[in-house]
Design an enzyme around this catalytic site. Structure first.
Site, PDB file in Angstrom:
ATOM      1  N   LYS A   1      11.393 -26.885 -54.423  1.00 35.33           N
ATOM      2  CA  LYS A   1      10.242 -27.784 -54.471  1.00 35.33           C
ATOM      3  C   LYS A   1       9.579 -27.865 -53.094  1.00 35.33           C
ATOM      4  O   LYS A   1       8.371 -27.932 -52.987  1.00 35.33           O
ATOM      5  CB  LYS A   1      10.677 -29.177 -54.954  1.00 35.33           C
TER       6      LYS A   1
ATOM      7  N   LYS B   1       8.078 -19.750 -52.908  1.00 35.17           N
ATOM      8  CA  LYS B   1       9.207 -20.636 -52.585  1.00 35.17           C
ATOM      9  C   LYS B   1      10.046 -20.884 -53.838  1.00 35.17           C
ATOM     10  O   LYS B   1       9.502 -21.159 -54.907  1.00 35.17           O
ATOM     11  CB  LYS B   1       8.700 -21.954 -51.992  1.00 35.17           C
TER      12      LYS B   1
ATOM     13  N   GLN C   1       4.539 -48.290 -43.983  1.00 38.55           N
ATOM     14  CA  GLN C   1       5.365 -48.446 -42.771  1.00 38.55           C
ATOM     15  C   GLN C   1       4.756 -47.698 -41.582  1.00 38.55           C
ATOM     16  O   GLN C   1       5.462 -47.052 -40.805  1.00 38.55           O
ATOM     17  CB  GLN C   1       6.795 -47.940 -43.024  1.00 38.55           C
TER      18      GLN C   1
ATOM     19  N   CYS D   1       6.500 -31.223 -55.778  1.00 37.29           N
ATOM     20  CA  CYS D   1       6.456 -30.242 -54.698  1.00 37.29           C
ATOM     21  C   CYS D   1       5.620 -30.687 -53.499  1.00 37.29           C
ATOM     22  O   CYS D   1       5.919 -30.306 -52.364  1.00 37.29           O
ATOM     23  CB  CYS D   1       5.970 -28.906 -55.238  1.00 37.29           C
TER      24      CYS D   1
ATOM     25  N   ASP E   1       1.203 -24.881 -54.731  1.00 33.70           N
ATOM     26  CA  ASP E   1       1.503 -24.514 -56.131  1.00 33.70           C
ATOM     27  C   ASP E   1       0.337 -24.715 -57.107  1.00 33.70           C
ATOM     28  O   ASP E   1       0.545 -25.193 -58.233  1.00 33.70           O
ATOM     29  CB  ASP E   1       2.739 -25.287 -56.620  1.00 33.70           C
TER      30      ASP E   1
ATOM     31  N   GLU F   1       5.488 -21.778 -56.445  1.00 36.73           N
ATOM     32  CA  GLU F   1       6.880 -21.913 -56.877  1.00 36.73           C
ATOM     33  C   GLU F   1       7.169 -20.679 -57.708  1.00 36.73           C
ATOM     34  O   GLU F   1       6.527 -20.454 -58.742  1.00 36.73           O
ATOM     35  CB  GLU F   1       7.098 -23.203 -57.668  1.00 36.73           C
TER      36      GLU F   1
ATOM     37  N   VAL G   1      -0.204 -29.507 -56.367  1.00 37.74           N
ATOM     38  CA  VAL G   1       0.508 -30.168 -57.465  1.00 37.74           C
ATOM     39  C   VAL G   1       2.006 -29.864 -57.406  1.00 37.74           C
ATOM     40  O   VAL G   1       2.393 -28.833 -56.871  1.00 37.74           O
ATOM     41  CB  VAL G   1      -0.057 -29.705 -58.828  1.00 37.74           C
ATOM     42  N   THR G   2       2.813 -30.774 -57.989  1.00 41.32           N
ATOM     43  CA  THR G   2       2.429 -32.105 -58.390  1.00 41.32           C
ATOM     44  C   THR G   2       2.729 -33.063 -57.237  1.00 41.32           C
ATOM     45  O   THR G   2       3.592 -32.795 -56.412  1.00 41.32           O
ATOM     46  CB  THR G   2       3.182 -32.567 -59.666  1.00 41.32           C
TER      47      THR G   2
HETATM   48  N1  TIU Z   1       5.086 -27.572 -57.956  1.00 43.84           N
HETATM   49  C1  TIU Z   1       5.792 -28.551 -58.495  1.00 43.84           C
HETATM   50  O1  TIU Z   1       5.502 -29.733 -58.305  1.00 43.84           O
HETATM   51  N2  TIU Z   1       6.836 -28.192 -59.346  1.00 43.84           N
HETATM   52  C2  TIU Z   1       7.260 -28.963 -60.395  1.00 43.84           C
HETATM   53  O2  TIU Z   1       8.214 -28.592 -61.094  1.00 43.84           O
HETATM   54  N3  TIU Z   1       6.569 -30.112 -60.640  1.00 43.84           N
HETATM   55  C3  TIU Z   1       6.725 -30.950 -61.724  1.00 43.84           C
HETATM   56  O3  TIU Z   1       6.104 -32.013 -61.718  1.00 43.84           O
HETATM   57  N4  TIU Z   1       7.504 -30.584 -62.742  1.00 43.84           N
END
Ligand code: TIU
Length: 222
Positions: free
Chosen positions: A131, A128, A201, A161, A23, A71, A156-157
């Site tokens: 997430k 996609k 772990q 995701c 993303d 996304e 990210v983030t």
């Molecule tokens: N790609 C992804 O992480 N989608 C999000 O909505 N991330 C947020 O941190 N909002």
């Protein structure tokens, strides 16, 4: 090949491994997109672009498979659960018209991967709706067809995701490693916590390593 990683070395063969960039879209990295509508300071995310670009260039040069995810929702929002669209109090909701086109809708300018990391021919690009990268996509089949068993992650983030995709991958039997300086969160503390929980772990979810360790492994093999 071997990457000096945490909590211990990560062994992989180039032909069995894909680099997955999650993303890296204008919607999350640039002002006016989905990330900012949620109330986030998006400027934090840009810092990982140079390291991610360098890792991508080295991986391409080595001949490794690259996967990009976005996304993205269909224009009619039929793949966007009402709960996702109505949650919270964003300044613009998914599907609303924003400065970079409709928020989080496939094909809109804001939904594209940033120019610096744009996909090239032969790379897999997955839209996609969730997430995680396997939910409602055919990515698992595409990776299985290519014999992929190991996944290197950036994007990210970190705790949304990226972590969801790494956990989905772990449950499907992939060995995953997250490149520490090629991922970012709107919340630095969440990034730090996510790296810790992935590798705790005895690599319960997977490994982490700086991208320099990947570059060193590729240089060593060349
Ligand atoms: N790609 C992804 O992480 N989608 C999000 O909505 N991330 C947020 O941190 N909002």
């Amino acid at each position: 090949m071997r990457i000096e990683a945490n909590p211990f070395a990560y062994e992989f063969a180039l032909k069995d491994t894909a680099l997955v960039l999650i993303d890296m879209q204008r919607d999350f990295i640039e002002p006016g997109g989905f990330g900012e509508t949620l109330g986030n300071d998006v400027s934090l995310l840009e810092a990982i672009v140079p390291a991610t670009k360098a890792a991508l260039a080295a991986w391409r040069k080595a001949g490794g498979l690259v996967v990009h995810t976005r996304e993205a929702h269909k224009a009619d929002l039929s793949d966007c659960p009402p709960a996702k669209r109505s949650r919270g109090n964003p300044s613009l909701r998914i599907g609303d018209e924003g400065p970079m086109g409709r928020i989080l809708v496939a094909g809109e300018p804001g939904n594209q991967i940033i120019d610096a990391l744009a996909p090239v021919e032969g790379e897999i690009v997955i839209d996609k709706p969730g997430k995680g990268m396997f939910y409602a996509t055919d990515l698992h089949e595409l990776l299985q067809q290519r014999g992929i068993t190991h996944l290197l992650f950036g994007g990210v983030t970190t705790e949304v995701c990226v972590q969801t995709s790494m956990r989905e991958a772990n449950d499907r039997g992939y060995d995953g490693l997250l490149l520490e300086d090629c991922t970012e969160s709107y919340f630095p503390a969440f990034k730090a916590a996510t790296l810790d929980m992935i590798r705790a772990q005895g690599a319960i979810v997977g490994w982490t390593a700086p991208s320099a360790a990947l570059l060193a492994a590729l240089n060593h093999a060349a």
